[in-house]
Design a protein around this motif. Structure first.
Motif, PDB file in Angstrom:
ATOM      1  N   LYS A 105      18.637   4.994  39.691  1.00 13.39           N
ATOM      2  CA  LYS A 105      19.035   4.102  38.596  1.00 13.39           C
ATOM      3  C   LYS A 105      19.913   4.828  37.582  1.00 13.39           C
ATOM      4  N   LEU A 106      19.607   6.091  37.354  1.00 13.71           N
ATOM      5  CA  LEU A 106      20.439   6.875  36.436  1.00 13.71           C
ATOM      6  C   LEU A 106      21.838   7.085  36.995  1.00 13.71           C
ATOM      7  N   TRP A 107      21.905   7.354  38.301  1.00  9.66           N
ATOM      8  CA  TRP A 107      23.182   7.669  38.939  1.00  9.66           C
ATOM      9  C   TRP A 107      23.359   6.759  40.155  1.00  9.66           C
ATOM     10  N   PRO A 108      23.819   5.521  39.921  1.00  3.94           N
ATOM     11  CA  PRO A 108      23.846   4.485  40.964  1.00  3.94           C
ATOM     12  C   PRO A 108      25.017   4.629  41.936  1.00  3.94           C
ATOM     13  N   VAL A 109      24.970   5.652  42.755  1.00  2.01           N
ATOM     14  CA  VAL A 109      25.972   5.812  43.806  1.00  2.01           C
ATOM     15  C   VAL A 109      25.728   4.772  44.888  1.00  2.01           C
ATOM     16  N   LEU A 157       0.754  10.107  48.311  1.00  3.32           N
ATOM     17  CA  LEU A 157       1.794  10.786  47.534  1.00  3.32           C
ATOM     18  C   LEU A 157       3.142  10.074  47.590  1.00  3.32           C
ATOM     19  N   VAL A 158       3.373   9.297  48.640  1.00  4.42           N
ATOM     20  CA  VAL A 158       4.705   8.769  48.888  1.00  4.42           C
ATOM     21  C   VAL A 158       5.148   7.774  47.819  1.00  4.42           C
ATOM     22  N   VAL A 159       4.235   7.015  47.238  1.00  7.46           N
ATOM     23  CA  VAL A 159       4.633   6.047  46.216  1.00  7.46           C
ATOM     24  C   VAL A 159       5.145   6.769  44.964  1.00  7.46           C
ATOM     25  N   ALA A 160       4.493   7.852  44.592  1.00  2.00           N
ATOM     26  CA  ALA A 160       4.980   8.654  43.460  1.00  2.00           C
ATOM     27  C   ALA A 160       6.374   9.180  43.751  1.00  2.00           C
ATOM     28  N   GLY A 161       6.600   9.635  44.982  1.00  6.59           N
ATOM     29  CA  GLY A 161       7.930  10.105  45.366  1.00  6.59           C
ATOM     30  C   GLY A 161       8.960   8.998  45.301  1.00  6.59           C
ATOM     31  N   CYS A 162       8.573   7.797  45.731  1.00  7.11           N
ATOM     32  CA  CYS A 162       9.489   6.647  45.661  1.00  7.11           C
ATOM     33  C   CYS A 162       9.873   6.359  44.207  1.00  7.11           C
ATOM     34  N   ALA A 163       8.914   6.445  43.310  1.00  7.46           N
ATOM     35  CA  ALA A 163       9.193   6.190  41.896  1.00  7.46           C
ATOM     36  C   ALA A 163      10.171   7.211  41.334  1.00  7.46           C
ATOM     37  N   ILE A 164       9.995   8.474  41.704  1.00  2.81           N
ATOM     38  CA  ILE A 164      10.911   9.523  41.236  1.00  2.81           C
ATOM     39  C   ILE A 164      12.314   9.254  41.767  1.00  2.81           C
ATOM     40  N   PHE A 165      12.413   8.949  43.063  1.00  2.00           N
ATOM     41  CA  PHE A 165      13.738   8.669  43.626  1.00  2.00           C
ATOM     42  C   PHE A 165      14.388   7.473  42.946  1.00  2.00           C
ATOM     43  N   GLU A 166      13.635   6.393  42.751  1.00  2.00           N
ATOM     44  CA  GLU A 166      14.232   5.200  42.139  1.00  2.00           C
ATOM     45  C   GLU A 166      14.745   5.486  40.734  1.00  2.00           C
ATOM     46  N   GLU A 179       6.204   0.843  37.962  1.00  2.00           N
ATOM     47  CA  GLU A 179       7.303   0.803  36.998  1.00  2.00           C
ATOM     48  C   GLU A 179       7.110   1.828  35.882  1.00  2.00           C
ATOM     49  N   GLN A 180       5.860   2.085  35.519  1.00  2.00           N
ATOM     50  CA  GLN A 180       5.593   3.121  34.515  1.00  2.00           C
ATOM     51  C   GLN A 180       6.049   4.487  35.025  1.00  2.00           C
ATOM     52  N   MET A 181       5.769   4.781  36.282  1.00  2.00           N
ATOM     53  CA  MET A 181       6.193   6.055  36.861  1.00  2.00           C
ATOM     54  C   MET A 181       7.718   6.163  36.869  1.00  2.00           C
ATOM     55  N   VAL A 182       8.378   5.088  37.299  1.00  2.00           N
ATOM     56  CA  VAL A 182       9.846   5.087  37.322  1.00  2.00           C
ATOM     57  C   VAL A 182      10.392   5.357  35.927  1.00  2.00           C
ATOM     58  N   GLN A 183       9.856   4.659  34.932  1.00  2.00           N
ATOM     59  CA  GLN A 183      10.371   4.803  33.571  1.00  2.00           C
ATOM     60  C   GLN A 183      10.133   6.208  33.024  1.00  2.00           C
ATOM     61  N   GLU A 184       8.983   6.800  33.339  1.00  2.00           N
ATOM     62  CA  GLU A 184       8.693   8.149  32.845  1.00  2.00           C
ATOM     63  C   GLU A 184       9.705   9.164  33.360  1.00  2.00           C
ATOM     64  N   ILE A 185      10.003   9.110  34.658  1.00  2.00           N
ATOM     65  CA  ILE A 185      10.970  10.047  35.229  1.00  2.00           C
ATOM     66  C   ILE A 185      12.382   9.743  34.742  1.00  2.00           C
ATOM     67  N   ILE A 187      22.384   6.689  53.745  1.00  2.00           N
ATOM     68  CA  ILE A 187      21.686   5.426  53.587  1.00  2.00           C
ATOM     69  C   ILE A 187      22.145   4.756  52.303  1.00  2.00           C
ATOM     70  N   ASN A 188      22.358   3.452  52.363  1.00  2.00           N
ATOM     71  CA  ASN A 188      22.738   2.687  51.184  1.00  2.00           C
ATOM     72  C   ASN A 188      21.642   2.803  50.135  1.00  2.00           C
ATOM     73  N   CYS A 189      22.010   3.104  48.898  1.00  2.00           N
ATOM     74  CA  CYS A 189      20.995   3.333  47.858  1.00  2.00           C
ATOM     75  C   CYS A 189      20.193   2.071  47.545  1.00  2.00           C
ATOM     76  N   ASP A 190      20.841   0.910  47.557  1.00  2.00           N
ATOM     77  CA  ASP A 190      20.104  -0.327  47.318  1.00  2.00           C
ATOM     78  C   ASP A 190      19.066  -0.548  48.419  1.00  2.00           C
ATOM     79  N   THR A 191      19.449  -0.210  49.654  1.00  2.00           N
ATOM     80  CA  THR A 191      18.507  -0.315  50.764  1.00  2.00           C
ATOM     81  C   THR A 191      17.332   0.631  50.559  1.00  2.00           C
TER      82      THR A 191
END
Length: 358
Positions: free
Chosen positions: A332-336, A319-328, A226-232, A286-290
């Motif tokens: 969240k900023l642009w919830p298409v 590396l993939v978890v960091a990428g997931c945090a960036i994507f999330e 969650e810290q990574m998500v919030q930072e990005i 792909i559905n964004c919530d999914t």
């Protein structure tokens, strides 16, 4: 370090030529994490792929701590580039462009490494800035955009940086009935219409490698994630506040397209592929919530479980978890409602540009 946005507002490419030629074109994209090659011939409004190569080299490993490219990372990269050189010779390439991005931009010894590449491989690597990197990625990905939505945000999660580009499409007309789905299945990009116009872009010097080195890549708690998500999220909130994209999302006028190993990995995991298959990933909606749910699932895996997944494996497991945090954070900023995923980008953009110049 955050790179301030700059308005570009320019046609990124002319309509592709209908004439075929005898040139063999090639593009090399050397990023913070990957070395990629694409070789192709031009065809009617498009190109035909002759050869590809991709290897995780981690050129930017340790860069955030030392400010320099390490000797081991440079050796790994040179080994990959030598394979590229042999492929170029075997395919009889006549027109080539080789670009390097964030790792070489940031490294104090980046220019020295470029000279070493020239000496040991004969390749002329060109360090491009964030703006050109974003423009080329758009050129490569734009054929997958929905022409019925006038605006798009295209994001590229790299090893050492993340770019988001805002584009408008200047026409809804297309001279082809090719859809993003059929283009993906054929392995060929859709013809380059309508033309995208880049209105603005924003880049931060944080990608999967830099974020994983800061927060760790093996055992990651939910709090750390969650810290990574919030930072990005905070980094890109400036871009949102400047342009108000969230309102365009609510109005149904804006689409989101992602190009990177992160989003293609998400699709591979989502489809439970026994091994990664570009033709089954490129162009997927792909559905964004999914997708966010998949991010949480991956973040909750142990390192060994990520290694065991055939679409993640040992090379991406840390590396993939960091990428997931960036994507999330971006989602969240642009919830298409849906995300279009592209397994294409910089290399394809370089090829389009080389072909159009002819």
């Amino acid at each position: 370090m955050t790179v301030t946005s700059q308005a570009r507002k320019k046609n990124l490419y002319k309509k592709a030529t209908k004439r075929t030629d005898n040139n063999v074109y090639a593009a090399i994209d050397l990023g913070t994490n990957n070395c990629r090659l694409l070789v192709a011939r031009s065809s009617r409004k498009n190109f035909r792929v002759l050869d590809t190569f991709s290897r995780i080299v981690r050129l930017g490993e340790g860069l955030s701590q030392t400010g320099n490219l390490s000797e081991e990372a440079m050796r790994r990269t040179l080994s990959a580039l030598k394979i590229c050189t042999s492929k170029l010779k075997r395919r009889g390439v006549t027109k080539l462009r080789c670009v390097a991005t964030e790792a070489c931009r940031r490294a104090a010894n980046g220019d020295d490494f470029i000279k070493r590449v020239k000496k040991e491989t004969g390749l002329d690597l060109e360090i491009i800035d964030n703006s050109e990197e974003a423009s080329l990625a758009i050129m490569g990905c734009a054929p997958l955009l929905d022409p019925d939505l006038p605006e798009a945000l295209i994001f590229d999660i790299g090893g050492g940086s993340t770019e988001v580009s805002w584009i408008r499409q200047d026409s809804k007309e297309s001279s082809s009935d090719t859809t993003p789905e059929t283009a993906s299945k054929s392995g060929m990009p859709k013809p380059i219409v309508p033309n995208p116009i880049m209105e603005d872009w924003y880049s931060v010097s944080k990608g999967v490698v830099t974020l994983a080195e800061k927060y760790g890549g093996r055992d990651i708690s939910s709090e750390t994630y969650e810290q990574m998500v919030q930072e990005i999220y905070d980094d890109f909130l400036i871009f949102e506040q400047k342009h108000g994209f969230a309102q365009r999302v609510r109005d149904g006028k804006l689409q989101l397209l992602g190009t990177s190993g992160t989003v293609t990995t998400l699709v591979g995991v989502y489809k439970k592929l026994p091994r990664y298959d570009r033709n089954r990933v490129d162009g997927t909606l792909i559905n964004c919530d999914t997708a966010i749910g998949l991010c949480h699932k991956i973040a909750g895996m142990t390192y060994a479980q990520r290694v065991a997944n055939p679409c993640i494996g040992s090379q991406r497991a840390d590396l993939v978890v960091a990428g997931c945090a960036i994507f999330e954070a971006l989602a969240k900023l642009w919830p298409v409602a849906q995300l279009r995923v592209a397994d294409r980008g910089l290399r394809e953009g370089i090829l389009y540009k080389l072909i159009n110049e002819d």
